[in-house]
Write a protein that holds these residues in place. Structure first.
Motif, short mmCIF file in Angstrom:
data_model
loop_
_atom_site.label_atom_id
_atom_site.label_comp_id
_atom_site.label_asym_id
_atom_site.label_seq_id
_atom_site.Cartn_x
_atom_site.Cartn_y
_atom_site.Cartn_z
N ARG A 107 16.78 -13.47 -0.21
CA ARG A 107 17.85 -12.60 -0.79
C ARG A 107 17.39 -11.28 -1.03
N VAL A 108 18.33 -10.13 -0.90
CA VAL A 108 18.09 -8.83 -1.18
C VAL A 108 17.84 -8.69 -2.76
N ASN A 109 16.46 -8.11 -3.04
CA ASN A 109 16.20 -8.09 -4.44
C ASN A 109 16.03 -6.66 -4.88
N THR A 110 16.74 -5.66 -4.34
CA THR A 110 16.67 -4.32 -4.60
C THR A 110 18.24 -3.80 -4.43
N ILE A 111 18.53 -2.77 -5.21
CA ILE A 111 20.03 -2.34 -5.33
C ILE A 111 20.60 -2.32 -4.16
N ARG A 112 19.88 -1.79 -2.98
CA ARG A 112 20.31 -1.52 -1.61
C ARG A 112 19.18 -1.47 -0.73
N SER A 113 19.34 -2.00 0.45
CA SER A 113 18.46 -2.24 1.41
C SER A 113 19.10 -1.77 2.93
N ALA A 118 15.62 -1.65 14.82
CA ALA A 118 14.27 -1.89 15.01
C ALA A 118 13.40 -1.49 13.72
N PRO A 119 12.18 -2.26 13.92
CA PRO A 119 11.28 -1.95 12.88
C PRO A 119 10.65 -0.64 12.80
N GLU A 120 11.41 0.43 12.58
CA GLU A 120 11.09 1.80 12.71
C GLU A 120 11.63 2.47 11.74
N LEU A 121 11.11 3.30 10.87
CA LEU A 121 11.56 4.17 9.63
C LEU A 121 12.69 5.32 10.15
N LYS A 122 12.13 5.81 11.51
CA LYS A 122 12.95 6.92 11.94
C LYS A 122 14.28 6.49 12.61
N ARG A 123 14.35 5.12 12.60
CA ARG A 123 15.49 4.83 13.42
C ARG A 123 16.81 5.01 12.67
N PHE A 124 17.92 5.31 13.18
CA PHE A 124 19.31 5.42 12.55
C PHE A 124 19.52 4.04 11.74
N ALA A 125 19.73 4.05 10.47
CA ALA A 125 20.10 2.86 9.65
C ALA A 125 21.69 2.59 10.17
N LEU A 134 22.62 -12.32 1.11
CA LEU A 134 21.70 -13.46 1.71
C LEU A 134 21.61 -13.15 2.94
N VAL A 135 20.19 -13.47 3.59
CA VAL A 135 19.76 -13.19 4.94
C VAL A 135 18.87 -14.33 5.49
N TRP A 144 8.06 -5.46 7.83
CA TRP A 144 9.52 -5.60 8.35
C TRP A 144 9.76 -7.18 8.28
N ALA A 145 11.12 -7.57 8.11
CA ALA A 145 11.56 -8.92 8.30
C ALA A 145 12.79 -8.67 9.43
N LYS A 146 12.51 -9.41 10.53
CA LYS A 146 13.71 -9.73 11.62
C LYS A 146 14.55 -10.56 11.04
N LEU A 147 16.02 -10.36 11.38
CA LEU A 147 17.09 -11.07 10.75
C LEU A 147 17.59 -11.99 12.07
N ALA A 148 18.30 -12.97 11.60
CA ALA A 148 18.84 -13.75 12.78
C ALA A 148 19.96 -12.88 13.87
N ASP A 149 20.53 -12.05 13.25
CA ASP A 149 21.38 -11.18 13.94
C ASP A 149 20.53 -10.41 14.72
N GLY A 150 19.31 -10.07 14.57
CA GLY A 150 18.54 -9.05 15.47
C GLY A 150 18.11 -7.82 14.86
N GLN A 151 18.87 -7.58 13.52
CA GLN A 151 18.63 -6.55 12.75
C GLN A 151 17.35 -6.36 11.94
N TRP A 152 16.85 -5.43 11.33
CA TRP A 152 15.51 -5.57 10.52
C TRP A 152 15.96 -4.88 9.30
N VAL A 153 15.06 -5.47 8.29
CA VAL A 153 14.96 -4.60 6.94
C VAL A 153 13.61 -4.65 6.31
N ALA A 154 13.42 -3.99 5.31
CA ALA A 154 12.26 -3.80 4.77
C ALA A 154 11.78 -5.10 3.98
#
Length: 284
Positions: A107-113, A118-125, A134-135, A144-154
């Motif tokens: 579960r996302v536990n911050t105001i917004r994520s 890709a797991p790269e900070l400079k990639r376009f969100a 819920l992810v 980084w965490a890779k999600l089932a849809d292929g996207q990444w989140v901190a």
């Protein structure tokens, strides 16, 4: 003697029309057919839900990424669904649904994520997930965490889906300054009852969606002289949560934001502006 007519069930938590109703309402409301909904999940960050399939109508609530729903009807790009979390009924865009998705792990536990390709900070969100989304994590690196849809989140923004907090007031304070939004249920904007619902559910306390439901169903009524943190203050159409004996946090349309007020200032305000007094104080 006049025949007593039973009131129809609350449409916010009971799904029915003349042509279709949820199976549990057979014998309660008339309908051409009764249906057991198909399970699905929300696959977009924030999805408005309306009581009628009309984009011009206001949102009545919002469903968040990963939340489970039952789907009862799909037509003209609309889906008629019922939340499996709080039972709320609404019409949403069909594109916000995914069937057969794996169960969420985190579960996302911050105001917004932000979501990244890709797991790269400079990639376009690509988008941003709100608090409570819920992810399903299928892989991870150190950060980084890779999600089932292929996207990444901190990874630091996630907690296990089953993890609960201990202090509803601390959870409510996360949203200090978030804009007020009628029907909103996310960190982009929320109403008074959504703030209370988030704070309680984060601590493992089931909570209905709207303030009148919360007033009727949560806790026990107490005397004002015995106020303490987490007590809920109700008056017509609104709810706030006490932070201590004197201060209350609430999402309100006066500030158009989540703010902290003293209870005395608040009470004077609603008497002067709305002509209401505090109606109920509930302790969980």
């Amino acid at each position: 003697m006049a025949e007593t007519v039973s009131p129809l069930p609350d449409r916010r938590r009971n799904l029915y029309r003349s042509d279709l109703a949820e199976a549990g309402l057979e014998g309660v409301v008339p309908a051409d057919r009764y249906v057991t909904g198909a399970p699905a999940r929300i696959c977009q960050p924030i999805v408005p839900a309306r009581l009628t399939p009309n984009h011009a109508k206001p949102r009545d609530t919002e469903f968040l990424m990963g939340e489970p729903v039952l789907v009862f009807d799909r037509a003209d790009n609309w889906a008629w669904v019922k939340s499996q979390r709080d039972g709320y009924v609404g019409y949403i865009d069909q594109g916000a649904l995914i069937f057969g998705a794996p169960a969420p792990t985190h579960r996302v536990n911050t105001i917004r994520s932000h979501l990244y390709p890709a797991p790269e900070l400079k990639r376009f969100a690509l988008a941003a997930l709100p608090y409570g989304a819920l992810v399903t994590v299928i892989d991870r690196t150190e950060k980084w965490a890779k999600l089932a849809d292929g996207q990444w989140v901190a990874l630091a923004h996630l907690v296990p889906a089953s993890q609960t907090a201990k202090d509803p007031v601390a959870e409510a304070m996360r949203f200090l300054g978030v804009p007020y939004l009628w029907g909103g249920r996310s960190s982009d904007g929320m109403d008074c009852s959504a703030l209370v619902q988030f704070a309680l559910e984060a601590c493992g306390i089931p909570c209905p969606r709207d303030s009148d439901m919360q007033e009727a169903e949560l806790g026990s009524a107490i005397d004002r002289a015995d106020l303490q943190a987490t007590d809920l203050i109700f008056w017509p159409g609104h709810v706030g949560m006490m932070m201590d004996r004197d201060r209350m946090i609430h999402a309100n349309a006066t500030d158009m934001a989540v703010r902290v007020w003293t209870l005395s200032d608040f009470e004077a305000h609603i008497i002067r502006i709305e002509g209401h007094e505090i109606r109920t104080i509930k302790r969980l």
